[in-house]
Design an enzyme around this catalytic site. Structure first.
Site, mmCIF file in Angstrom:
data_model
loop_
_atom_site.group_PDB
_atom_site.id
_atom_site.type_symbol
_atom_site.label_atom_id
_atom_site.label_comp_id
_atom_site.label_asym_id
_atom_site.label_seq_id
_atom_site.Cartn_x
_atom_site.Cartn_y
_atom_site.Cartn_z
ATOM 1 N N HIS A 114 -38.632 8.128 19.071
ATOM 2 C CA HIS A 114 -38.082 9.521 18.481
ATOM 3 C C HIS A 114 -38.086 10.745 19.424
ATOM 4 C CE1 HIS A 114 -36.852 12.151 15.099
ATOM 5 N NE2 HIS A 114 -38.342 12.551 15.202
ATOM 6 N N SER B 218 -34.429 16.102 15.279
ATOM 7 C CA SER B 218 -34.715 15.504 14.123
ATOM 8 C C SER B 218 -34.692 16.418 13.049
ATOM 9 C CB SER B 218 -36.483 15.591 14.356
ATOM 10 O OG SER B 218 -37.021 14.756 13.550
#
Length: 714
Positions: free
Chosen positions: A688, A573
């Site tokens: 995610h 991320s």
């Protein structure tokens, strides 16, 4: 609000001369904004931003076929995947539980038989035994099969005090966009004619048994630029969703808006609050009254963390000189006084951390406030009591030199669960009484690897501006200081997220037990030392985050713990952005780079996924002065031909509607275009987190450690 949302040119070209530094820079709000359509308009890979488009998915599948043949074709892969899956699916894992208002303890569990998972309950008496007896509340595998759906369980919000009526959050494949359905834990079924919210990025809270406060996309396009809701409505049971009554409206330029309640121990609503996130780190807080929403006089960088003993608990991420508070402070307001006259309500200091401390977590029991505190990246738990003279504290006598996590807290008494963990110490789970300070170790995770061969050390590296950057090294006791140790360095460096020691059975088995060294860097941008540590890496100071990482990398090499030939790095991320910067700025330091679900195209990041919500962290590329800073470290535009880049491994998920797989896709495509070898894997599910179930997690981890073994151990 940022806690609910819930959760990066060559190095010489990044240097700023004194003459450049002296040039006046126009204020951001006075500069003409660059039209969004002009940002990256010549990018030949914009077509990859169509998240499930036919062409991007065909490209991703072709990349998967090529890369998986390389990694899964390695003789070590099958064994590593089997080991990872055995650890992840182990029946003797400790089930983390939460207190429920009906007196039960609840847990969500996944294993080989429950791939999607099962939501279940037991009693405290049974939980204390070696083999608790579980009662199934909802089987997600069975539900998915019955509904021909790809459900990923994202949690449940249950109505106090009994907590038998729950709003279940279900995601298609792991996306942030979710479907919400009312469930009855007594009948173990969805409520006939109950609340149902169709799929969307939405937030919901119980106001009472027959009323919800819902933030969602009420009309097509009625979302912020970040893709989140800014209109909140009250929805009555039995009424059409379209009839819901508006109670608050933010603005499209906000990040998001959401509502939540502060409740008494008996379930009564003491106050209803609204968070309007005007940026990721700036929130306006409102009190919802019969006359409408009244803004509370709290600083923008503050967070309501709980409610106990009539006190609203707040943390500060900025100084508040009018009240005598400093950034990082934990303080409280008397709710009744706050509701009567917010401007005149007195505030009381609970805790002022030292420069080496940080308020890491906050929870409340029926009568006590419990704070998880970091002190030089070592955990502690402190119980606070409120009385006529303010707050008094007592430390819980948990094992030292560990990371301490605050778990579920009871609202019927003062008990709570805590976890204690370290890099080489399997996690233990404790039941604490915040009133009596009594502690009971109720569970201990079995060891998953032989830790006797390793030792944990903490060092400091000196960054380019002289700041000391701490980092942990988990190394073999017999390491030869000749630079030959295969070493994996991990870091994040953003959003005030702290990287603390934690036991990972898979990492230990697949890396440490095979002779590897593992390093975690506590670089700026994180929260290890409070808001100041985070703020030091924001926007125009972003390069400091990367310089810190390079300083730790160089320190490992200088100490001859490892060498560039044996040093690999990993991050996901925002940490994936860090990996991209490392690749483009200091490739000579590394021989392996694992780039997980990354941000990578920072010129267009605000137009991809939920990127617009992160302007407070990185800056706005539509503002010329801020774009100039971003362009210096933007990995995508700084990929160049003729550099000595190592072969990288890039991972993402098709279902990641937060960061968006286009970042990873474009990074791999650009590297290939420039002639560099690259390995790429895009999981079709997973969101995610990149993994929707334990089997997918095991596959991903095995791929990573095969790659690292090939690059650093062979």
């Amino acid at each position: 609000m940022r806690r609910l949302l819930l959760a990066l040119l060559a190095s010489t070209s990044l240097m700023t001369t004194a003459a450049q530094a002296a040039d006046p820079v126009p204020a951001a709000d006075t500069q003409a904004r660059t039209p969004l359509a002009d940002l990256g308009k010549d990018d030949p890979y914009k077509w990859m931003e169509e998240i499930e488009g036919e062409r991007p998915l065909a490209w991703a599948k072709a990349q998967n076929t090529r890369s998986l043949a390389v990694l899964q074709g390695d003789a070590r892969y099958a064994g590593l995947e089997d080991q990872a899956l055995a650890i992840l699916n182990a029946k003797d894992r400790v089930p983390a539980v939460s207190f429920a208002g009906d007196g039960s303890l609840r847990n969500f569990w996944q294993d080989a038989e429950h791939v999607r998972g099962v939501w279940r309950a037991t009693t405290m008496e049974s939980y204390r035994t070696a083999q608790p007896q579980w009662e199934t509340i909802l089987d997600i595998d069975a539900l998915s099969k019955a509904e021909s759906a790809n459900w990923v369980f994202k949690g449940a919000a249950c109505l106090p005090p009994e907590e038998t009526r729950c709003l279940l959050t279900l995601s298609d494949g792991g996306k942030d966009a979710v479907t919400i359905r009312e469930f009855d834990t007594v009948t173990k079924s969805f409520v006939d004619g109950g609340f149902v919210l169709p799929e969307g990025k939405q937030d919901v809270a119980w106001l009472d048994r027959d009323t919800l406060l819902v933030a969602r996309e009420w009309e097509p396009g009625q979302v912020t630029k970040s893709g989140y809701a800014y209109v909140i409505k009250a929805w009555k049971r039995g009424a059409p969703l379209a009839s819901a009554r508006e109670v608050f409206r933010g603005a499209p330029d906000d990040v998001a808006a959401s509502a939540y309640t502060l409740t008494e121990a008996d379930g009564r609503v003491a106050a209803t609050l609204i968070s309007r996130a005007v940026s990721f780190f700036e929130t306006e807080t409102y009190l919802l009254t019969d006359q409408g929403a009244v803004r509370l006089p709290l600083p923008l960088k503050s967070s309501v963390r709980g409610y106990v003993a009539g006190q609203v608990i707040v943390t500060l991420e900025q100084d508040w000189p009018e009240r005598g508070f400093k950034s990082g402070d934990l303080f409280s307001f008397d709710l009744s006084a706050f509701k009567a006259d917010p401007a005149k309500a007195a505030a009381t200091l609970v805790l002022r951390p030292t420069p080496k401390q940080s308020v890491e977590s906050v929870t409340t029991t029926r009568d006590k406030l419990v704070v998880g505190l970091l002190d030089n990246v070592t955990g502690a738990a402190v119980a606070y009591s409120h009385g006529p003279k303010g707050w008094t504290s007592q430390k819980l006598a948990l094992p030292g030199n560990s990371t301490i996590g605050l778990g579920s807290a009871s609202q019927k008494d003062d008990r709570l669960f805590l976890s204690v963990t370290g890099y080489l110490t399997p996690s233990t789970y404790w039941l604490a009484d915040a009133a009596s300070l009594k502690l009971e170790q109720v569970k201990a995770s079995p060891a998953r690897f032989d830790a006797s061969t390793h030792v944990v050390e903490q060092f400091e590296a000196t960054s380019t501006d002289g700041v000391k950057i701490p980092y942990f090294v988990v190394r073999p006791k017999g390491v030869k200081y000749d630079g030959s140790a295969p070493t994996l360095l991990y870091a994040y460096g953003g959003f005030q997220a702290s990287m603390t020691p934690a036991y990972s059975g898979v990492m230990g088995k697949l890396w440490l037990e095979r002779g590897g060294t593992y390093v975690v860097a506590n670089i700026r941008g994180g929260g290890e030392f409070g808001p100041a540590w985070h703020n030091a890496g924001l926007k125009e100071n972003r390069q400091k985050v990367y310089d810190d990482f390079f300083a730790v990398s160089q320190d490992l090499i200088t100490r001859k713990i490892t060498s560039p030939r044996r040093l690999g790095i990993m991050g996901g991320s925002n940490g994936g952005l860090l990996m991209g910067v490392a690749l483009t700025q200091r490739p000579e330091l590394y021989n392996a780079i694992v780039v997980q679900v990354p941000l990578f195209d920072m010129i267009r990041y605000t137009q991809i996924g939920a990127g617009a919500s992160w302007v407070g962290e990185y800056g706005d590329p539509a503002i010329p002065s801020e774009r100039a800073v971003i362009a210096r470290y933007d990995p995508y535009s700084n990929l160049k031909a003729g550099r000595n880049y190592p072969e990288v491994f890039i991972e993402t998920s098709t279902k990641d509607d937060r960061v968006h797989p286009a970042h990873a896709r474009k990074a791999a495509a650009r590297l290939e275009e420039l002639g560099y070898p690259v390995l790429y894997y895009e999981n079709i599910d997973g969101g995610h987190a990149a993994s929707a179930n334990l089997a997918e997690t095991a596959r991903r981890q095995a791929l990573e450690y095969v790659y690292l073994s090939k690059r650093l151990m062979d």
